[in-house]
Design an enzyme around this catalytic site. Structure first.
Site, PDB file in Angstrom:
ATOM      1  N   HIS A 171       0.208  -6.031   6.491  1.00  0.00           N
ATOM      2  CA  HIS A 171       1.086  -4.983   5.929  1.00  0.00           C
ATOM      3  C   HIS A 171       1.516  -4.031   7.051  1.00  0.00           C
ATOM      4  O   HIS A 171       1.105  -2.867   7.100  1.00  0.00           O
ATOM      5  CB  HIS A 171       0.267  -4.251   4.864  1.00  0.00           C
ATOM      6  N   GLU A 274       6.314  -6.709   6.182  1.00  0.00           N
ATOM      7  CA  GLU A 274       4.999  -7.303   5.946  1.00  0.00           C
ATOM      8  C   GLU A 274       5.086  -8.830   5.962  1.00  0.00           C
ATOM      9  O   GLU A 274       5.890  -9.419   5.244  1.00  0.00           O
ATOM     10  CB  GLU A 274       4.476  -6.807   4.606  1.00  0.00           C
TER      11      GLU A 274
HETATM   12  C1  BG6 Z   1       3.719  -2.294  -0.418  1.00  0.00           C
HETATM   13  C2  BG6 Z   1       3.974  -2.514  -1.883  1.00  0.00           C
HETATM   14  O1  BG6 Z   1       3.407  -3.513   0.159  1.00  0.00           O
HETATM   15  O2  BG6 Z   1       2.629  -1.394  -0.254  1.00  0.00           O
HETATM   16  C3  BG6 Z   1       4.263  -1.171  -2.519  1.00  0.00           C
HETATM   17  O3  BG6 Z   1       5.039  -3.422  -2.047  1.00  0.00           O
HETATM   18  C4  BG6 Z   1       3.122  -0.205  -2.264  1.00  0.00           C
HETATM   19  O4  BG6 Z   1       4.477  -1.351  -3.916  1.00  0.00           O
HETATM   20  C5  BG6 Z   1       2.879  -0.119  -0.765  1.00  0.00           C
HETATM   21  O5  BG6 Z   1       3.455   1.076  -2.778  1.00  0.00           O
HETATM   22  C6  BG6 Z   1       1.714   0.782  -0.382  1.00  0.00           C
HETATM   23  O6  BG6 Z   1       0.560   0.394  -1.058  1.00  0.00           O
HETATM   24  P1  BG6 Z   1      -0.771   1.230  -0.904  1.00  0.00           P
HETATM   25  O7  BG6 Z   1      -1.758   0.583  -1.839  1.00  0.00           O
HETATM   26  O8  BG6 Z   1      -1.198   1.089   0.533  1.00  0.00           O
HETATM   27  O9  BG6 Z   1      -0.440   2.640  -1.247  1.00  0.00           O
END
Ligand code: BG6
Length: 304
Positions: A171, A274
């Site tokens: 991510h 990502e």
């Molecule tokens: C992204 C998702 O990958 O991560 C989003 O598609 C999400 O929907 C974002 O808000 C952040 O996620 P987190 O759990 O790290 O706040």
């Protein structure tokens, strides 16, 4: 699991001028890697790449100034490892978003350096008590290598007697000077599911510009993406292997304000591209099989 103490890590796995371990915030151990072409830092908590800086250039990854570095909480920036599910748990809303791998300690398996590479390998498997709740035996390895680019490889091995299916993502948060001056190329011609509106099969006809909350899952794409940052006069290139999904995310104004670990204005300075396998691209492994998800990140960056 407890982390080994820093002097043990430095004695067993350190190498003068190339690999050193230090305590980060709240004592979470961090490996600092130096290569011929750049440097990076990797947290044993979450198996998380925190930073990457090509030699003589600006940092490539974004890290929120409001990020927590606390056990049980995800780190906001760098490269969180999402595994074995992506987004909310499919059936149990009490389970952590994006799986457990990013909020548990990883074991240091090996370090290595040559004239070409400086690298670290971290491991996580079902024997770790923090991984309880996933009903399969598995082993994960994260290899982070500084070569002429930053290489991140997540290998999943099914050590169970039954097949299992999982989703995953590296991510990656990238730093930009000003999101209004950024174009993301490489997804033209790929349909996406818009996680803001819920619409599926949306066409991406032109290079992507971000002018609102963007949370898009592009399926069936193996394409390299290029973040064109006119403000910094640099391009970040995200190439991948073993990945059929690309997710693009920027929370924009309202969501940024709702996130406790993200500054209100920080949406202007980041974009997530990502490298993933989610939804219809989730991976099924038979017993004994393994799969590697890999991202190679490089920057054609303006010198400081
Ligand atoms: C992204 C998702 O990958 O991560 C989003 O598609 C999400 O929907 C974002 O808000 C952040 O996620 P987190 O759990 O790290 O706040």
């Amino acid at each position: 699991m407890h982390y080994p103490d820093l002097s043990t890590l430095n004695t067993r796995f350190g190498a003068r001028g190339r690999i050193a371990f230090r305590a980060g915030e709240n004592g979470l151990p961090i490996a600092a890697l130096a290569g011929v072409t750049g440097s990076c830092e990797v947290s044993l908590y979450g198996g998380h790449v925190l930073s990457y800086r090509p030699a003589g250039h600006l940092p490539v990854l974004f890290m929120s100034k409001s990020s927590r570095f606390e056990s049980g909480k995800p780190i906001r920036g760098g490269i969180p490892v999402c595994w074995p599910w992506f987004g909310p748990h499919p059936t149990d809303p009490t389970r952590p978003a994006h799986g457990f791998a990013r909020i548990v300690p990883w074991r240091l398996a090996a370090t290595e350096y040559t004239s070409r590479t400086t690298e670290i390998r971290l491991a996580l498997d079902d024997t770790d008590p923090t991984c309880g709740g996933w009903p399969y035996r598995f082993s994960l390895t994260l290899r982070v290598a500084l070569e002429n680019a930053l290489k991140v490889e997540l290998t999943t091995r099914n050590t169970d007697t039954r097949p299992f299916t999982f989703s995953e993502a590296l991510h990656s948060y990238f730093g930009v000077r000003q999101i209004m001056d950024v174009t993301v190329r490489g997804l033209e011609g790929t349909a996406f599911t818009d996680q803001v509106t819920g619409a599926a099969g949306c066409p991406q006809e032109t290079p992507l510009v971000i002018r609102q909350e963007v949370d898009r899952v592009y399926a069936d794409t193996e394409a390299e993406c290029v973040i064109d940052d006119a403000g910094l006069e640099r391009q970040i290139i995200v190439a991948k292997r073993g990945s059929r999904t690309t997710v693009v995310w920027n929370p924009w104004i309202d969501k940024a304000q709702r996130m406790p670990d993200f500054g209100d204005e920080e949406y202007t300075r980041m974009v997530c591209i990502e490298t993933a396998n989610v939804g219809a691209n989730a991976i099924t492994l038979a017993p004994g099989e393994s799969h590697t998800l890999a991202a190679t990140i490089s920057a054609d960056a303006k010198a400081e």
